[in-house]
Design a protein around this motif. Structure first.
Motif, PDB file in Angstrom:
ATOM      1  N   MET A   1       0.850  -1.195   0.000  1.00  0.00           N
ATOM      2  CA  MET A   1       0.000   0.000   0.000  1.00  0.00           C
ATOM      3  C   MET A   1       0.879   1.236   0.000  1.00  0.00           C
ATOM      4  SD  MET A   1      -3.011  -1.369   0.306  1.00  0.00           S
ATOM      5  CE  MET A   1      -3.029  -3.129   0.037  1.00  0.00           C
ATOM      6  N   HIS A   2       0.477   2.240  -0.702  1.00  0.00           N
ATOM      7  CA  HIS A   2       1.299   3.438  -0.760  1.00  0.00           C
ATOM      8  C   HIS A   2       1.233   4.208   0.540  1.00  0.00           C
ATOM      9  CE1 HIS A   2       1.303   3.109  -5.296  1.00  0.00           C
ATOM     10  NE2 HIS A   2       2.558   3.100  -4.935  1.00  0.00           N
ATOM     11  N   GLY A   3       2.406   4.352   1.164  1.00  0.00           N
ATOM     12  CA  GLY A   3       2.531   5.218   2.324  1.00  0.00           C
ATOM     13  C   GLY A   3       1.809   4.767   3.582  1.00  0.00           C
TER      14      GLY A   3
ATOM     15  N   PRO B 272      10.793   8.302  -3.704  1.00  0.00           N
ATOM     16  CA  PRO B 272      11.053   7.017  -4.371  1.00  0.00           C
ATOM     17  C   PRO B 272      10.015   5.982  -3.975  1.00  0.00           C
ATOM     18  CG  PRO B 272      12.509   7.274  -2.498  1.00  0.00           C
ATOM     19  CD  PRO B 272      11.761   8.568  -2.623  1.00  0.00           C
ATOM     20  N   ASP B 273       9.884   4.957  -4.785  1.00  0.00           N
ATOM     21  CA  ASP B 273       8.865   3.936  -4.562  1.00  0.00           C
ATOM     22  C   ASP B 273       9.310   2.691  -5.327  1.00  0.00           C
ATOM     23  OD1 ASP B 273       6.587   2.286  -4.894  1.00  0.00           O
ATOM     24  OD2 ASP B 273       5.223   3.994  -4.846  1.00  0.00           O
ATOM     25  N   VAL B 274       9.161   1.534  -4.692  1.00  0.00           N
ATOM     26  CA  VAL B 274       9.619   0.283  -5.303  1.00  0.00           C
ATOM     27  C   VAL B 274       8.985   0.032  -6.675  1.00  0.00           C
ATOM     28  CG1 VAL B 274       9.350  -2.225  -5.109  1.00  0.00           C
ATOM     29  CG2 VAL B 274      10.439  -0.955  -3.277  1.00  0.00           C
ATOM     30  N   CYS B 275       7.730   0.486  -6.868  1.00  0.00           N
ATOM     31  CA  CYS B 275       7.097   0.150  -8.147  1.00  0.00           C
ATOM     32  C   CYS B 275       7.835   0.773  -9.332  1.00  0.00           C
ATOM     33  CB  CYS B 275       5.606   0.438  -8.184  1.00  0.00           C
ATOM     34  SG  CYS B 275       5.088   2.075  -7.707  1.00  0.00           S
ATOM     35  N   TYR B 276       8.534   1.896  -9.088  1.00  0.00           N
ATOM     36  CA  TYR B 276       9.293   2.494 -10.183  1.00  0.00           C
ATOM     37  C   TYR B 276      10.527   1.693 -10.545  1.00  0.00           C
ATOM     38  CZ  TYR B 276       5.998   6.102  -9.559  1.00  0.00           C
ATOM     39  OH  TYR B 276       4.808   6.759  -9.471  1.00  0.00           O
ATOM     40  N   SER B 314       7.229  -3.665   0.168  1.00  0.00           N
ATOM     41  CA  SER B 314       6.386  -2.462   0.233  1.00  0.00           C
ATOM     42  C   SER B 314       6.943  -1.357  -0.651  1.00  0.00           C
ATOM     43  CB  SER B 314       6.304  -1.982   1.679  1.00  0.00           C
ATOM     44  OG  SER B 314       7.608  -1.842   2.215  1.00  0.00           O
ATOM     45  N   ASP B 315       6.226  -0.235  -0.729  1.00  0.00           N
ATOM     46  CA  ASP B 315       6.675   0.874  -1.587  1.00  0.00           C
ATOM     47  C   ASP B 315       7.960   1.502  -1.078  1.00  0.00           C
ATOM     48  OD1 ASP B 315       5.428   1.979   0.646  1.00  0.00           O
ATOM     49  OD2 ASP B 315       4.388   3.562  -0.460  1.00  0.00           O
ATOM     50  N   ARG B 316       8.027   1.656   0.256  1.00  0.00           N
ATOM     51  CA  ARG B 316       9.215   2.231   0.886  1.00  0.00           C
ATOM     52  C   ARG B 316       9.525   1.429   2.140  1.00  0.00           C
ATOM     53  NH1 ARG B 316       7.287   6.710  -1.705  1.00  0.00           N
ATOM     54  NH2 ARG B 316       5.461   7.010  -0.402  1.00  0.00           N
ATOM     55  N   VAL B 323       0.821  -7.199  -2.889  1.00  0.00           N
ATOM     56  CA  VAL B 323       1.247  -8.048  -4.011  1.00  0.00           C
ATOM     57  C   VAL B 323       1.865  -7.217  -5.135  1.00  0.00           C
ATOM     58  CG1 VAL B 323       0.518  -9.784  -5.690  1.00  0.00           C
ATOM     59  CG2 VAL B 323      -0.632  -9.613  -3.501  1.00  0.00           C
ATOM     60  N   PHE B 324       1.220  -6.071  -5.366  1.00  0.00           N
ATOM     61  CA  PHE B 324       1.662  -5.165  -6.409  1.00  0.00           C
ATOM     62  C   PHE B 324       3.147  -4.796  -6.239  1.00  0.00           C
ATOM     63  CE2 PHE B 324       1.859  -0.553  -7.579  1.00  0.00           C
ATOM     64  CZ  PHE B 324       1.523  -0.646  -8.917  1.00  0.00           C
ATOM     65  N   HIS B 325       3.516  -4.312  -5.041  1.00  0.00           N
ATOM     66  CA  HIS B 325       4.910  -3.920  -4.826  1.00  0.00           C
ATOM     67  C   HIS B 325       5.836  -5.115  -4.706  1.00  0.00           C
ATOM     68  CE1 HIS B 325       3.002  -0.004  -4.004  1.00  0.00           C
ATOM     69  NE2 HIS B 325       4.109   0.447  -4.558  1.00  0.00           N
ATOM     70  N   THR B 326       5.296  -6.252  -4.251  1.00  0.00           N
ATOM     71  CA  THR B 326       6.125  -7.452  -4.196  1.00  0.00           C
ATOM     72  C   THR B 326       6.531  -7.863  -5.618  1.00  0.00           C
ATOM     73  OG1 THR B 326       4.884  -8.149  -2.244  1.00  0.00           O
ATOM     74  CG2 THR B 326       6.247  -9.816  -3.326  1.00  0.00           C
TER      75      THR B 326
END
Ligand SMILES: [Zn+2]
Lengths: 681, 361
Positions: A1-3, B272-276, B314-316, B323-326
């Motif tokens: 989840m974002h943030g 920053p964010d893992v998805c990038y 996770s994103d950060r 699942v998305f960020h994994t």
């Protein structure tokens, strides 16, 4: 989840969450049932509204709203239909649901699209939309949905580009750290320029002010990236030649060559389409040749390339006497040659050279000796030998296709920017200052003198890139690549600088394969190569002991017969894709590279391949790789080398080069005489 | 609480692509004294000595999430369950754990999401959309089961969504976005049906979305964004049209997405964010400019975002996993040649062996 912080949920949380989940699940199933049965009662629409409020990303739920909206409109009574207020009521209700969803999730694609969809039905107030936008754009100045919606409304309601430009000025004055506003500025200014709106055309009118505006941003906080790309865009607008143009050719204008069959290469300043019989004529003596086929030297499908190639055979007949033929290549309809973004070439050009046919020339006996590009086999170039003649003509003869002369305002604008950035660097050691200065200095040299390349500032630029490598190690390789390109520009800028890197083959080594001279750019720590437009004459090239991962652009060197790439960072056979265009190549050394050592191939989509639909899978391949067709290296080597007459090849020192692979190469290359130093029988 | 969930869910690409705005100015970039530039380019030894990938844990995490159905995350993910399945299954394949999944169940569920129009919904009974149709095709490709499809029907659904100007609508309601151009082109290429559409016009539309920074937006004039850039670059790669891309200009913009922590952001001055790691990296690889970032630092950033105890990424660092960020974390590590992972193709977003199986035969 974002943030959202990572923490294990307490039982209380879990309970609340389960309750909420059950509620939404029930809304979902009720909604789907209504949707499947086309039920649009007030109650059903309310369930949908609730669901959207808890999950604005649910696309099917928005679709239902559109169906319900259409239903509501068509099911009005006859009286209501006449009543504009009633329609407005239906629309307002939709806009209210969207607004709620947006307040919940400002980034919901479904919500923004629904709003556009409703607004497109008409009957809406521009003022209200702008008010909503102003509110949202104040809260989140970078929200790209809001900016997109703003552009949509401006288009729909005919708000002028100038008015919108003012909005970006206000946003920037409020806080310059707003990349979205700078971006939109570039879009609006491009429109205004294109439409030749007074005050914005020609572009030098607004460029000066824009430089000042972005300078304020960059100088206030050099680490904030918001203005960086805008400045680079302004620089590009300043120096850009607005059309494609011929920059060099093989054979060069005014030269004299002795082969009767030879390639003709046209090298443009950018990729172009449309080089063909109608746009370019080839004339030998008084005959215009009609059987000329031009092809781009590139892997793309849509016949677009920076360099174009054809082959010419002089019909010298049976006479025994020597004869000189005049050849002329000319743009006939230059408007038909267009850049990849659709701009036609409006400059005419022509190239004239001589072909001297001498009947006692040596038959093309192919040498069987192994050719080595080591120091012992070379001597310094004898300036007086006839080796130099062609070389000289390449650099000394004026061409008929000079770049259009540049305007004074360009040099002045760049000179003034150079002063500003020198000043910035005097009080702030910042990377964008150094990088921008390096770019400005190169731009300055590029527009200064149109005839011979100007290298006044090269030393300073190289120093700046060296400093950047230390200052910003994360992007070390970016600066290193730029450094290599600038360095090569300097090397290729004049005959004198090139001579320092040329060696003559000793008589014992020289052959009609190697040509008499080799350009040795070995052991220079190069990570990238360029300036090909000045190297079209090269037959032998030594690039060994550098750090090259790719040879993109090398395909323009159509005379190339000997190439040494050993001890570089070539990571796959696909990285050698330019070789597929080099039909003269006979000697190739790719030993001690990284072929087969990587799981990721960064050249995979920049070359001809079935994956990019630029090459069909060739079933014949399976004959050569009996049983091994699954091995990707085999396929790649097949697709690159398959059409070449390589006689000498070195592949040792690559992960991919095992015994099985070598057997495959021997089968694939019938002309092969030497493989890794051993004679092939 | 639900508000947070809501803002953070999306479809494969419809996901909310931005992190929050940066709150504080960075201080001037400090030179990395530990890395003298002369030997720096030889010092990659990716993945070694920097904390390990908890591969087993991540596989387990994905298998459990797949089964969960009743908590709020799952409920709010219902509408894009087919995207979730694609992320999870591809991650498992990269980790070498796809065999742990019951193929038959997955495939019959995927097929149950097909709409009579030929397109796929995000779940059973949901409306069809291009975004979900690609996920369905990708899942079938993973299992080498594309022939389960009525290829004619699916490709007709996709091709009818092309507009006159070459752009694509996501579904019959007409939202236009270059994400849909990618999805349509990628889907049709996997089905070997690219000739069903006007590729030249499709390419022209994408090129008309190019910006001052060399990047691409969702429609002409829209700001560049790493997710959108991936879609446009991916589509141009698949159609052999990368000559329209200014690789040096775009490469510079993309490599400047790396921030001090080593992570990548999606637009200038964002967090920053893992998805990038996926969107920026795959684009950099396709245009051969990935060496312009510090790969080692990015590996470290992704590994720092793992939940080493319960699995997932996770994103950060220290945020909640999903699942998305994994998927994007693991796929990112694969693009960075992290040892022990299957290679993933940067344009089709499927394992390289799957892509080779489709195109090199
Ligand atoms: Zn993210």
């Amino acid at each position: 989840m974002h943030g959202r912080p990572r923490k294990s949920a307490t039982p209380v949380d879990e309970n609340a969450s389960a309750l909420k989940a059950a509620k939404i699940r029930s809304l979902q199933s009720q909604f789907l049932q209504n949707h499947h049965n086309n039920i649009y009662t007030k109650e059903a629409q309310e369930i949908n509204a609730k669901l959207i409020e808890s999950n604005p990303e649910f696309m099917t739920a928005w679709n239902y709203r559109k169906l319900a909206f259409e239903h509501n409109l068509s099911n009005q009574s006859e009286v209501d239909k006449e009543d504009a207020d009633h329609i407005k009521l239906i629309i307002d209700e939709e806009l209210r649901v969207v607004e709620n969803a947006l307040r919940k999730n400002f980034k919901s694609y479904g919500a923004w699209h629904h709003r556009k969809w409703v607004i497109s039905k008409g009957n809406s107030s521009t003022e209200r939309e702008l008010r909503l936008l102003n509110l949202f754009q104040k809260q989140d100045t970078r929200n790209f949905h809001a900016w997109n919606y703003r552009r949509f409304i401006a288009g729909l309601k005919d708000i002028s580009d100038e008015k919108e430009l003012q909005f970006t000025t206000d946003m920037i004055n409020d806080n310059f750290s707003n990349y979205s506003a700078w971006h939109n500025r570039s879009v609006l200014l491009s429109h205004l320029l294109e439409k030749k709106v007074e005050g914005y055309f020609p572009k030098e009118i607004f460029l000066k002010e824009e430089y000042e505006l972005v300078r304020n941003a960059v100088f206030t906080d050099p680490d904030d990236q918001s203005g960086w790309f805008y400045h680079l865009w302004l620089l590009d607008q300043t120096i850009k030649v607005d059309m494609p143009n011929l920059v060099s050719s093989w054979p060069p204008n005014g030269s004299e060559i002795t082969n009767t069959t030879f390639p003709i290469v046209l090298f443009f300043n950018e990729p172009v389409e449309g080089v063909n019989l109608q746009t370019v004529s080839v004339q030998v003596e008084d005959d215009i040749f009609k059987n000329i086929a031009w092809s781009p030297l590139s892997a793309n499908k849509f016949k677009c390339g920076q360099a174009w190639l054809t082959h010419l055979t002089i019909p010298f007949g049976e006479t025994n006497s020597s004869k000189i033929f005049q050849v002329k290549i000319r743009s006939e309809y230059s408007q038909g040659i267009i850049s990849s973004n659709g701009v036609p070439c409006s400059q005419h050009w022509s190239i004239a050279f001589r072909v001297s046919v001498c009947h006692d020339f040596q038959p093309e006996g192919q040498s069987l000796r192994r050719i080595l590009m080591t120091d012992e086999n070379f001597s310094t170039v004898d300036i007086n030998s006839n080796v130099m003649d062609l070389f000289k003509s390449y650099f000394e003869l004026a061409s008929d296709y000079e770049q259009p002369t540049s305007s004074k305002w360009k040099s002045e604008m760049i000179a003034s920017e150079i002063d500003q950035y020198r000043e910035l660097l005097s009080w702030a050691e910042c990377k964008i200052g150094k990088l921008t200065l390096a770019r400005l200095l190169m731009a300055n040299d590029a527009i200064g003198t149109p005839v011979a390349p100007n290298t006044t500032h090269v030393e300073e630029v190289l120093k700046l890139y060296s400093e950047l490598m230390e200052l910003d190690p994360t992007h070390y390789q970016y600066y290193k690549d730029e450094y290599s390109l600038v360095f090569l520009k300097q090397v290729a800028s004049s005959k004198e600088s090139l001579m320092k890197y040329c060696r003559q083959y000793k008589e014992s080594t020289s052959s009609n394969i190697t040509g008499p001279m080799c350009l040795r750019l070995n052991s220079l720590s190069l990570s990238r190569i360029g300036s090909f437009e000045r190297l079209l004459w090269v037959q032998s090239l030594d690039l060994s002991h550098n750090q090259l991962p790719s040879i993109e652009g090398l395909e323009a060197l159509q005379l190339l017969s000997c190439l040494n790439l050993s001890h570089n960072k070539i990571g796959s056979f696909m990285a050698l894709d330019p070789l597929r265009f080099l039909k003269s190549l006979r000697v190739l050394n790719i030993s001690y590279n990284e072929i087969g050592a990587h799981t990721v191939d960064t050249r995979r989509y920049l070359c001809s391949s079935p994956l990019s639909h630029t090459l069909d899978y060739d079933k014949k391949f399976e004959e050569f790789a009996a049983g091994d067709e699954k091995v990707v290296n085999f396929w790649e080597a097949y697709s690159v080398f398959g059409g070449l007459d390589i006689m000498q090849l070195d592949v040792v020192g690559n992960v991919a080069a095992d015994e099985r692979f070598k057997l495959f190469l021997v089968k694939l290359l019938p002309a092969l005489k030497w493989l890794d130093g051993e004679e092939v029988h | 609480m639900s508000q947070e969930f809501n803002t953070n869910l999306g479809t494969l690409f419809a996901v909310n692509l931005d992190g929050p705005s940066r709150l504080h100015r960075r201080s001037a970039t400090q030179p990395d004294q530990s890395a003298p530039f002369s030997d720096r380019i030889d010092r990659f030894d990716l993945g070694l000595g920097m904390g390990e990938l908890a591969a087993e844990k991540h596989a387990k995490y994905i298998l459990t999430v797949e089964k969960k159905k009743d908590d709020i995350e799952s409920v709010l993910m219902e509408h894009l369950r087919i995207n979730g399945a694609y992320w999870g299954l591809t991650t498992l394949d990269i980790l070498g754990k796809l065999a742990a999944v019951d193929q038959e169940t997955v495939i019959s569920w995927v097929m149950s999401c097909q709409h009579e129009s030929g397109g796929f919904g995000g779940n059973e009974g949901h409306d069809p959309h291009l975004l979900y149709t690609l996920s369905a095709i990708q899942i079938l490709a993973l299992f080498n089961k594309i022939d389960t499809l009525d290829i004619e029907k699916v490709s007709n659904y996709i091709s009818t969504l092309q507009n006159e100007d070459g752009s694509f609508s996501g579904d019959k309601w007409g939202e236009i976005d270059t994400r849909f151009s990618y999805v349509a082109i990628c889907s049709l290429a996997l089905l070997k049906q690219l000739d069903k559409i006007n590729v030249e016009n499709a390419v022209k539309y994408i090129v008309s979305c190019k910006n001052l920074d060399g990047g691409f937006g969702c429609t002409p004039g829209a700001e560049s964004h790493a997710g959108q850039i991936f879609c446009c670059i991916g589509a141009l790669a698949i159609t052999g049209c990368l000559h329209y891309v200014d690789k040096d200009l775009l490469g510079w913009w993309l490599c400047e997405r790396q921030v001090k922590s080593g992570g990548l952001n999606g637009r200038p001055e964002k967090l920053p964010d893992v998805c990038y790691s996926w969107w920026v990296l795959s684009s950099l690889i396709i245009i051969d400019r990935v060496h312009w970032i510090d790969k080692e630092k990015l590996v470290k950033f992704i590994l720092d975002c793992q939940d080493k105890e319960n699995g997932g990424i996770s994103d950060r660092p220290d945020d909640a996993v999903d699942v998305f960020h994994t998927y994007f974390g693991v796929a990112g590590l694969s693009l960075l040649e992290y040892p022990g992972l299957k290679a993933i193709d940067p344009a089709y977003a499927l394992p390289v062996d799957v892509i080779n199986r489709i195109f090199l035969h």
